[in-house]
Design an enzyme around this catalytic site. Structure first.
Site, PDB file in Angstrom:
ATOM      1  N   ASP A   1     -19.382  26.322  -4.084  1.00 49.31           N
ATOM      2  CA  ASP A   1     -18.660  25.945  -5.304  1.00 49.31           C
ATOM      3  C   ASP A   1     -17.589  26.984  -5.692  1.00 49.31           C
ATOM      4  OD1 ASP A   1     -20.101  23.630  -5.480  1.00 49.31           O
ATOM      5  OD2 ASP A   1     -21.452  24.313  -7.054  1.00 49.31           O
TER       6      ASP A   1
ATOM      7  N   CYS B   1     -18.313  11.162  -1.681  1.00 49.42           N
ATOM      8  CA  CYS B   1     -17.304  11.748  -2.553  1.00 49.42           C
ATOM      9  C   CYS B   1     -16.351  12.556  -1.705  1.00 49.42           C
ATOM     10  CB  CYS B   1     -17.933  12.578  -3.658  1.00 49.42           C
ATOM     11  SG  CYS B   1     -18.721  14.041  -3.047  1.00 49.42           S
TER      12      CYS B   1
ATOM     13  N   ARG C   1     -22.268  13.633   1.916  1.00 49.96           N
ATOM     14  CA  ARG C   1     -23.405  13.951   1.051  1.00 49.96           C
ATOM     15  C   ARG C   1     -24.571  12.977   1.203  1.00 49.96           C
ATOM     16  NH1 ARG C   1     -21.118  16.505  -4.485  1.00 49.96           N
ATOM     17  NH2 ARG C   1     -22.996  17.736  -4.291  1.00 49.96           N
TER      18      ARG C   1
ATOM     19  N   LYS D   1     -24.138  24.075 -15.706  1.00 46.18           N
ATOM     20  CA  LYS D   1     -24.061  22.614 -15.491  1.00 46.18           C
ATOM     21  C   LYS D   1     -25.152  22.142 -14.543  1.00 46.18           C
ATOM     22  CE  LYS D   1     -21.102  20.669 -12.215  1.00 46.18           C
ATOM     23  NZ  LYS D   1     -21.790  19.668 -11.417  1.00 46.18           N
ATOM     24  N   ASN D   2     -25.267  22.790 -13.386  1.00 44.52           N
ATOM     25  CA  ASN D   2     -26.179  22.281 -12.353  1.00 44.52           C
ATOM     26  C   ASN D   2     -27.641  22.423 -12.741  1.00 44.52           C
ATOM     27  OD1 ASN D   2     -24.046  21.516 -10.831  1.00 44.52           O
ATOM     28  ND2 ASN D   2     -24.215  23.134  -9.301  1.00 44.52           N
TER      29      ASN D   2
ATOM     30  N   ARG E   1     -15.545  17.919 -16.269  1.00 43.43           N
ATOM     31  CA  ARG E   1     -16.905  17.539 -15.853  1.00 43.43           C
ATOM     32  C   ARG E   1     -17.830  18.748 -15.846  1.00 43.43           C
ATOM     33  NH1 ARG E   1     -17.219  13.255 -11.014  1.00 43.43           N
ATOM     34  NH2 ARG E   1     -19.382  13.579 -11.568  1.00 43.43           N
TER      35      ARG E   1
HETATM   36  C1  UD1 Z   1     -25.820  20.969  -5.347  1.00 42.57           C
HETATM   37  C2  UD1 Z   1     -24.885  21.290  -6.480  1.00 42.57           C
HETATM   38  C3  UD1 Z   1     -23.443  21.395  -5.978  1.00 42.57           C
HETATM   39  C4  UD1 Z   1     -23.370  22.396  -4.820  1.00 42.57           C
HETATM   40  C5  UD1 Z   1     -24.389  22.055  -3.759  1.00 42.57           C
HETATM   41  C6  UD1 Z   1     -24.461  23.118  -2.661  1.00 42.57           C
HETATM   42  C7  UD1 Z   1     -26.013  20.241  -8.318  1.00 42.57           C
HETATM   43  C8  UD1 Z   1     -26.010  19.190  -9.366  1.00 42.57           C
HETATM   44  N1  UD1 Z   1     -24.989  20.250  -7.474  1.00 42.57           N
HETATM   45  O1  UD1 Z   1     -25.443  19.689  -4.848  1.00 42.57           O
HETATM   46  O2  UD1 Z   1     -22.635  21.850  -7.057  1.00 42.57           O
HETATM   47  O3  UD1 Z   1     -22.075  22.339  -4.268  1.00 42.57           O
HETATM   48  O4  UD1 Z   1     -25.707  21.964  -4.328  1.00 42.57           O
HETATM   49  O5  UD1 Z   1     -24.727  24.371  -3.221  1.00 42.57           O
HETATM   50  O6  UD1 Z   1     -26.880  21.087  -8.313  1.00 42.57           O
HETATM   51  N2  UD1 Z   1     -27.826  17.316   2.783  1.00 42.57           N
HETATM   52  C9  UD1 Z   1     -28.325  16.475   3.756  1.00 42.57           C
HETATM   53  N3  UD1 Z   1     -29.282  15.551   3.414  1.00 42.57           N
HETATM   54  C10 UD1 Z   1     -29.731  15.434   2.130  1.00 42.57           C
HETATM   55  C11 UD1 Z   1     -29.220  16.302   1.120  1.00 42.57           C
HETATM   56  C12 UD1 Z   1     -28.271  17.247   1.494  1.00 42.57           C
HETATM   57  O7  UD1 Z   1     -27.928  16.548   4.924  1.00 42.57           O
HETATM   58  O8  UD1 Z   1     -30.569  14.571   1.865  1.00 42.57           O
HETATM   59  C13 UD1 Z   1     -26.788  18.319   3.128  1.00 42.57           C
HETATM   60  C14 UD1 Z   1     -25.468  18.052   2.400  1.00 42.57           C
HETATM   61  O9  UD1 Z   1     -24.680  17.109   3.099  1.00 42.57           O
HETATM   62  C15 UD1 Z   1     -24.843  19.427   2.393  1.00 42.57           C
HETATM   63  C16 UD1 Z   1     -26.059  20.364   2.268  1.00 42.57           C
HETATM   64  O10 UD1 Z   1     -27.190  19.581   2.640  1.00 42.57           O
HETATM   65  O11 UD1 Z   1     -24.203  19.658   3.623  1.00 42.57           O
HETATM   66  C17 UD1 Z   1     -26.279  20.920   0.878  1.00 42.57           C
HETATM   67  O12 UD1 Z   1     -26.291  19.859  -0.055  1.00 42.57           O
HETATM   68  P1  UD1 Z   1     -27.221  19.905  -1.344  1.00 42.57           P
HETATM   69  O13 UD1 Z   1     -27.752  21.282  -1.513  1.00 42.57           O
HETATM   70  O14 UD1 Z   1     -28.166  18.786  -1.300  1.00 42.57           O
HETATM   71  O15 UD1 Z   1     -26.159  19.618  -2.503  1.00 42.57           O
HETATM   72  P2  UD1 Z   1     -26.449  18.909  -3.880  1.00 42.57           P
HETATM   73  O16 UD1 Z   1     -27.846  19.143  -4.305  1.00 42.57           O
HETATM   74  O17 UD1 Z   1     -25.946  17.520  -3.844  1.00 42.57           O
END
Ligand code: UD1
Length: 425
Positions: free
Chosen positions: A314, A122, A127, A26-27, A406
């Site tokens: 996850d 969420c 996030r 999915k990701n 999903r």
């Molecule tokens: C992706 C995955 C999700 C998984 C997550 C962590 C997808 C579509 N989803 O989500 O399934 O749970 O990685 O492995 O690939 N953060 C910040 N600032 C930012 C972005 C992130 O502080 O601008 C923090 C987030 O709050 C979190 C951490 O970084 O604590 C990791 O988040 P991130 O790796 O960005 O998750 P996603 O890419 O949204």
């Protein structure tokens, strides 16, 4: 959210036996779909999971003018008529799928502007998107907030993104992917440091390189991208879903059943397999096939979630379900998201003994869980409750099937095939 009455019903306590085929990730699939915005030619994606998030992402891309034909697990994406989203009708679509925000990088790279709804918060945490925004600013983008929209524009003289050097302050999968996509069409070289190292990032770089991008170092902590003028179409097979594979390994462990998984990549699951081995599971491998053989009694093991190659957040909820009936006490620390333990109360209602303090769950193993009516709160929490139901005495009803759909293709059908008594209602 969208909860109605759709649910899973599970008669627990059955042994599982047989083989499950792992679907495409999915990701990865969702981000590869976003990356197709960058292409002037047709993208043919294979091994795309049939899940509702992919459907929503297709609708978003179609609303931008793309032509997408799906046939079983294949997507043919034509991008000739694409235009950036601007009307408000995109709001609900974008808002229902957080990953749609990752379109911002490709849109800026291809059109020099983008107007995208802010991703909502969420249940699993706030996030933030600061890493995406701050690093895109370094490539020459300015941002304005209007109502709930983020309006972004490239302000370099050529209106083309400009390569830069970026040191992320946290390892974010999404921000790494956004920047890889944006920098692929930027002018000059971009160096990304402290990037996330998830296998899905390698998948994205592989597809973009097939399209003509020049990306080096995906999978390491530093990625270098030499921007090119344009990208062409390609055929690409989505990598196997390591989170789906991990979920089914845990389902086998909690029911103490020997099962095999085919079409999966054991290298992506090293940390999960290591923890399952410590619990008392044995593994056999042949090409793209893993067989798990759990002991009758499993021991408690501690985990701390962290970015790849650490234990994936996850799989935190499914692993916690497993620990509820392991021998001893386990500590489960969630260090990626601040609010990802909504499954605890539901597992406790099934007879588990879990307490939580400061994002660390202490799980004291009990002999048996009991079937109950429980409510999933997000995708992985719902999977965890279903897994708990497989091992519980009696009937478990898991509400929140929409969450599960999903991200898991044919979840109940795959489990039925190996002997679980599980059905969708
Ligand atoms: C992706 C995955 C999700 C998984 C997550 C962590 C997808 C579509 N989803 O989500 O399934 O749970 O990685 O492995 O690939 N953060 C910040 N600032 C930012 C972005 C992130 O502080 O601008 C923090 C987030 O709050 C979190 C951490 O970084 O604590 C990791 O988040 P991130 O790796 O960005 O998750 P996603 O890419 O949204």
């Amino acid at each position: 959210m969208f909860l109605n009455n759709k649910r899973l019903e599970i008669e627990g306590g059955k042994f599982l036996e047989g083989n499950i085929n792992i679907s495409g990730a999915k990701n990865s699939a969702l981000v590869l779909m976003a990356a197709s915005i960058l292409s002037k030619g047709q993208i043919n994606l294979f091994n795309v999971p049939q899940i509702s998030d992919v459907l929503v992402m297709s609708k978003i891309l179609i609303a931008m003018g793309m032509d997408i034909k799906s046939n079983a697990n294949q997507l043919k994406i034509k991008t000739e008529k694409i235009s950036p989203p601007s009307q408000d009708l995109f709001f609900d679509l974008f808002n229902s799928l957080r990953v749609s925000f990752f379109c911002i990088g490709p849109l800026l790279a291809r059109f020099g502007k983008a107007k995208i709804p802010l991703p909502g918060g969420c249940l699993i945490g706030s996030r933030p998107i600061d890493e995406h925004i701050n690093s895109l600013k370094k490539l020459g983008v300015i941002f304005k907030l209007k109502k709930n929209y983020l309006i972004a524009e490239v302000i370099t003289p050529s209106k083309r993104l400009l390569g830069s050097s970026i040191n992320f302050s946290c390892k974010s999968v999404g921000a790494t992917e956004t920047l890889i996509m944006a920098a692929s069409l930027a002018k000059g070289k971009t160096i990304l440091k402290n990037v996330a190292q998830e296998p899905e990032i390698i998948d994205l770089a592989k597809m973009l390189n097939l399209m003509g991008a020049r990306i080096l170092g995906a999978g390491s902590e530093c990625i270098t991208i030499e921007g090119v003028e344009s990208l062409k179409g390609c055929d690409f097979r989505v990598m196997p879903d390591r989170i789906e594979a991990g979920t089914f390994l845990i389902a086998a462990a909690i029911t103490r059943s020997k099962i095999s998984l085919s079409q999966c990549e054991p290298n992506h699951l090293e940390e999960v397999i290591k923890k399952l081995e410590l619990c008392g599971c044995k593994f056999k491998y042949s090409k793209n096939l893993i067989t798990i053989i759990p002991n009758k009694i499993l021991n408690s093991v501690n985990i701390t979630t962290s970015p790849f190659p650490g234990f994936p957040t996850d799989l935190q909820a499914p692993f916690m379900a497993l620990m509820t009936t392991a021998h001893g006490t386990s500590q489960i620390k969630e260090s990626v998201f601040e609010n990802r333990m909504h499954h605890v109360n539901e597992l406790n209602s099934m007879g588990a003994n879990i307490s939580v303090k400061d994002n660390i769950a202490t799980v004291v193993g009990v002999k048996k869980l009991e079937g109950r009516l429980v409510m999933g709160s997000d995708l992985r929490a719902t999977a965890a409750l279903a897994i708990a139901g497989l091992s519980a005495d009696g009937k478990t009803i898991v509400k929140g099937l929409e969450y599960l759909e999903r991200g898991y293709e044919d979840f109940s059908a795959k489990l039925q095939k190996i002997g679980a008594v599980i059905s969708k209602k």
